[in-house]
Scaffold this motif. Structure first.
Motif, PDB file in Angstrom:
ATOM      1  N   GLU A 364       0.832  -1.204   0.000  1.00 39.19           N
ATOM      2  CA  GLU A 364       0.000   0.000   0.000  1.00 39.19           C
ATOM      3  C   GLU A 364       0.871   1.261   0.000  1.00 39.19           C
ATOM      4  O   GLU A 364       2.072   1.220   0.287  1.00 39.19           O
ATOM      5  N   THR A 365       0.210   2.370  -0.312  1.00 42.09           N
ATOM      6  CA  THR A 365       0.882   3.674  -0.294  1.00 42.09           C
ATOM      7  C   THR A 365       0.292   4.512   0.843  1.00 42.09           C
ATOM      8  O   THR A 365      -0.930   4.615   0.973  1.00 42.09           O
ATOM      9  N   GLY A 367       0.209   8.292   2.597  1.00 47.49           N
ATOM     10  CA  GLY A 367       0.502   9.713   2.464  1.00 47.49           C
ATOM     11  C   GLY A 367       0.419  10.382   3.825  1.00 47.49           C
ATOM     12  O   GLY A 367      -0.529  10.153   4.574  1.00 47.49           O
ATOM     13  N   LYS A 517       4.108   3.793  -9.198  1.00 43.15           N
ATOM     14  CA  LYS A 517       2.958   2.915  -8.969  1.00 43.15           C
ATOM     15  C   LYS A 517       3.066   1.669  -9.835  1.00 43.15           C
ATOM     16  O   LYS A 517       2.766   0.549  -9.398  1.00 43.15           O
ATOM     17  N   ILE A 535      -0.071  12.914  -2.960  1.00 44.03           N
ATOM     18  CA  ILE A 535      -0.520  11.777  -2.151  1.00 44.03           C
ATOM     19  C   ILE A 535      -2.011  11.464  -2.314  1.00 44.03           C
ATOM     20  O   ILE A 535      -2.542  10.619  -1.596  1.00 44.03           O
ATOM     21  N   ALA A 538      -3.001   7.799  -2.566  1.00 42.63           N
ATOM     22  CA  ALA A 538      -2.573   6.879  -1.502  1.00 42.63           C
ATOM     23  C   ALA A 538      -3.734   6.058  -0.957  1.00 42.63           C
ATOM     24  O   ALA A 538      -4.888   6.503  -0.940  1.00 42.63           O
ATOM     25  N   ASN A 539      -3.395   4.826  -0.501  1.00 39.32           N
ATOM     26  CA  ASN A 539      -4.410   3.959   0.121  1.00 39.32           C
ATOM     27  C   ASN A 539      -4.842   4.503   1.472  1.00 39.32           C
ATOM     28  O   ASN A 539      -5.979   4.301   1.906  1.00 39.32           O
ATOM     29  N   ILE A 541      -4.245   8.157   3.927  1.00 37.81           N
ATOM     30  CA  ILE A 541      -3.664   9.489   4.128  1.00 37.81           C
ATOM     31  C   ILE A 541      -3.854   9.857   5.591  1.00 37.81           C
ATOM     32  O   ILE A 541      -4.965   9.769   6.124  1.00 37.81           O
ATOM     33  N   THR A 554      -8.874   7.803   2.977  1.00 39.17           N
ATOM     34  CA  THR A 554      -8.474   7.967   1.581  1.00 39.17           C
ATOM     35  C   THR A 554      -8.768   9.400   1.154  1.00 39.17           C
ATOM     36  O   THR A 554      -9.387  10.172   1.898  1.00 39.17           O
TER      37      THR A 554
END
Length: 587
Positions: A364-365, A367, A517, A535, A538-539, A541, A554
């Motif tokens: 996952e990302t 932020g 990504k 961001i 992102a998954n 934040i 999100t």
């Protein structure tokens, strides 16, 4: 002489070389007794008319033999003693460098770069002098002085020897006093040099800022004041240093005066011969070096002791980030979790982070956004263990990060900090910093993902372009993207971009994020940013405010909250629209 006890660990380590060197020194000291004795014998034989040509050639041969022997012995003792001193400097330099690389971030917040450089240069030079010239002067002054006094007392006259040595206690008292003064003043001189060193390093590094603000004259004046302070403190050292030779010369002069006055009476009373008096005064001349060496010895050892104290205090500092004895020797992967009750920087009172709890699945990302000083970078520093938590924990792969070896933890993380540091090398060497032998195609690929490949090809020397110290020849955006390429080359489990896209335009930012990504599918990415467009995909934040989580979710969820995130996002979108020539009221 305390410094010799402090360095006893090294003398034991190099005992073979030092013992050999000292034995050779003793042999030289003994051979020095031969010429004065021969001169006295020859003078007496001339006086008595008994000197034959054969005997003269024999005495000359002995003198030549003694001279050649001393020449060879002096060559080898220098190799043994001075060579060992160079090894000490090398060993301490390595210890210091290892120590610097192992220390935590708080150490560098307390210490100045110039001061650390002074420890590794001037201080080590003074310690090397102690282990080399200091050992020489100690052994040589004691051995030569001891042998000469024994020869004077045993072969000529013990009474005249005692008379000649009457002024010696005065010299011992004065040189000891000078030594104590020298130690204190040299310590201050070294501290002043450290400050000047730090000032020089800081000024050269910030030369662009100085010129931009037109502060050259003020900086030159400040440098002049510090330089004058260094000169002043070194002159105070020199004033004490300059007392040694005159004091010793006076003592030696008194000894010569007493020896000649009383020696002449002994010759007249036929207690000694004229040849023995000449030998005695020649021996007394040999005592000049041990006396001078003894004074020089105080100078060397006090400088060495002051420097060794400074280096020892530095090496005694403990890192605040410690590794467990049974730490896992594997690269972590998987879910990352933050359970932080409070975190306070060492030496501070107010917490920087409070009640921060969230987790991030592998791939996952994340932020992280918030005002300047909200705690974004601090959160990342805890993950890479620049600091350790006392009230909470950070987990990686289901285990606390403290359970892994620090090296293995950091191998799992590619960190691109706010302050992009590039080495004074080629672009290729900077990107391939962690693996200089890596395939060139992989370097190109990382550069393409970071959107810097085309820029590099436009340089005259391409990837072989020298970037200058700290990347001085590159723009901020170019430095950021090269730093990103360097981190990507590691193919880390976790890529951290700490506000690392702030110097690129929105289009370049979008291209980099799209490439990341695609290339990092299944791997975790953490991005901190002031520009929310970096961001929004992102998954998760997390919005930080004064070290606490203000909002989380999100992009879509946060936009529905009508909170800080939505307000900042709308404002930035409007600003971007205005920059592109749009209108707040439509086109």
């Amino acid at each position: 002489m305390k410094v010799f006890l402090q360095l006893s660990w090294f003398f034991k380590q190099e005992k073979k070389a030092y013992i050999t060197g000292i034995v050779l020194l003793l042999m030289v000291a003994f051979l020095q007794l031969v010429p004065p004795k021969i001169i006295g014998i020859v003078v007496d034989e001339i006086d008595q008319g008994t000197l034959a040509a054969g005997k003269l050639l024999l005495w000359i041969g002995l003198l030549v033999g003694a001279g050649l022997s001393m020449y060879v012995l002096r060559y080898y003792w220098r190799i043994m003693i001075f060579g060992s001193a160079v090894k000490l400097a090398r060993q301490l330099r390595k210890q210091l460098f290892d120590h610097f690389t192992n220390m935590s971030q708080s150490f560098y917040q307390r210490k100045r770069t110039g001061d650390l450089m002074a420890h590794a240069t001037n201080d080590l030079q003074a310690i090397q002098q102690t282990a080399g010239s200091g050992v020489l002067t100690l052994v040589d002054s004691l051995a030569t002085g001891g042998f000469v006094m024994i020869a004077m007392a045993a072969t000529i006259s013990w009474k005249l020897t005692l008379i000649a040595l009457i002024p010696m206690p005065l010299m011992a008292i004065l040189t000891s006093w000078y030594g104590n003064l020298l130690h204190r003043r040299f310590h201050k001189a070294q501290e002043a040099f450290s400050a000047l060193n730090d000032k020089t390093q800081e000024s050269i590094s910030g030369i662009k800022v100085l010129k931009t603000f037109g502060q050259e004259k003020e900086e030159i004046e400040d440098f002049r004041r510090q330089s004058d302070d260094v000169v002043k403190k070194n002159i105070s050292v020199a004033k004490i240093d300059s007392l040694f030779d005159p004091t010793i010369s006076i003592v030696v002069g008194i000894s010569f005066f007493l020896s000649i006055v009383f020696g002449a009476r002994y010759v007249l009373n036929e207690e000694i011969t004229i040849g023995e008096l000449i030998s005695f005064t020649t021996y007394l001349g040999l005592l000049i070096w041990p006396m001078l060496a003894f004074g020089w010895l105080f100078n060397i050892v006090e400088r060495g002791r002051a420097s060794y104290d400074r280096v020892s205090r530095l090496l005694a500092e403990k890192t605040e980030v410690l590794e467990q004895k049974d730490a896992l020797d594997l690269i972590p992967s998987g879910k990352i979790g933050f359970q932080i009750a409070t975190f306070i920087y060492p030496g501070e009172k107010e917490p920087v982070l409070q009640d921060v709890h969230f987790s991030l699945k592998q791939g996952e990302t994340l932020g992280i956004v918030g005002k300047t000083g909200a705690g974004k970078t601090t959160l990342l520093k805890l993950l890479i263990r620049e600091f350790d938590l006392k009230n909470g924990k950070v987990t990686f792969g289901g285990r606390a990060i403290t359970e892994y070896k620090i090296k293995k933890l950091r191998e799992a993380i590619g960190y691109v900090p706010q302050d992009h540091f590039l080495f004074s090398a080629t672009i290729r060497e900077n990107i391939a910093f962690t693996n200089p032998l890596i395939d060139e195609e992989k370097i190109f690929k990382a550069a393409k993902i970071a959107n810097i490949h085309d820029d590099i090809l436009e340089f005259t020397d391409g990837y072989d372009t020298i970037v200058g110290e700290r990347g001085v020849s590159l723009s901020g955006g170019q430095k950021q993207r090269i730093s990103i390429a360097r981190a990507l080359l590691l193919q880390p489990e976790v890529l951290i971009l700490d506000d690392s896209l702030s110097a690129v335009d929105a289009k370049t930012e979008e291209e980099i994020l799209h490439a990341l990504k695609h290339e990092r599918e299944g791997k975790t990415t953490i991005i901190t940013a002031h520009r929310l467009s970096a961001i929004h995909h992102a998954n998760l934040i997390v919005v930080l405010d004064e070290g606490k989580i203000l909002e989380r979710g999100t992009h879509e969820e946060l936009m529905e909250m009508d909170g800080w995130y939505k307000e900042m996002y709308v404002r930035q979108q409007l600003e971007e629209l205005v920059e592109q020539g749009g209108s707040l009221y439509g086109k």
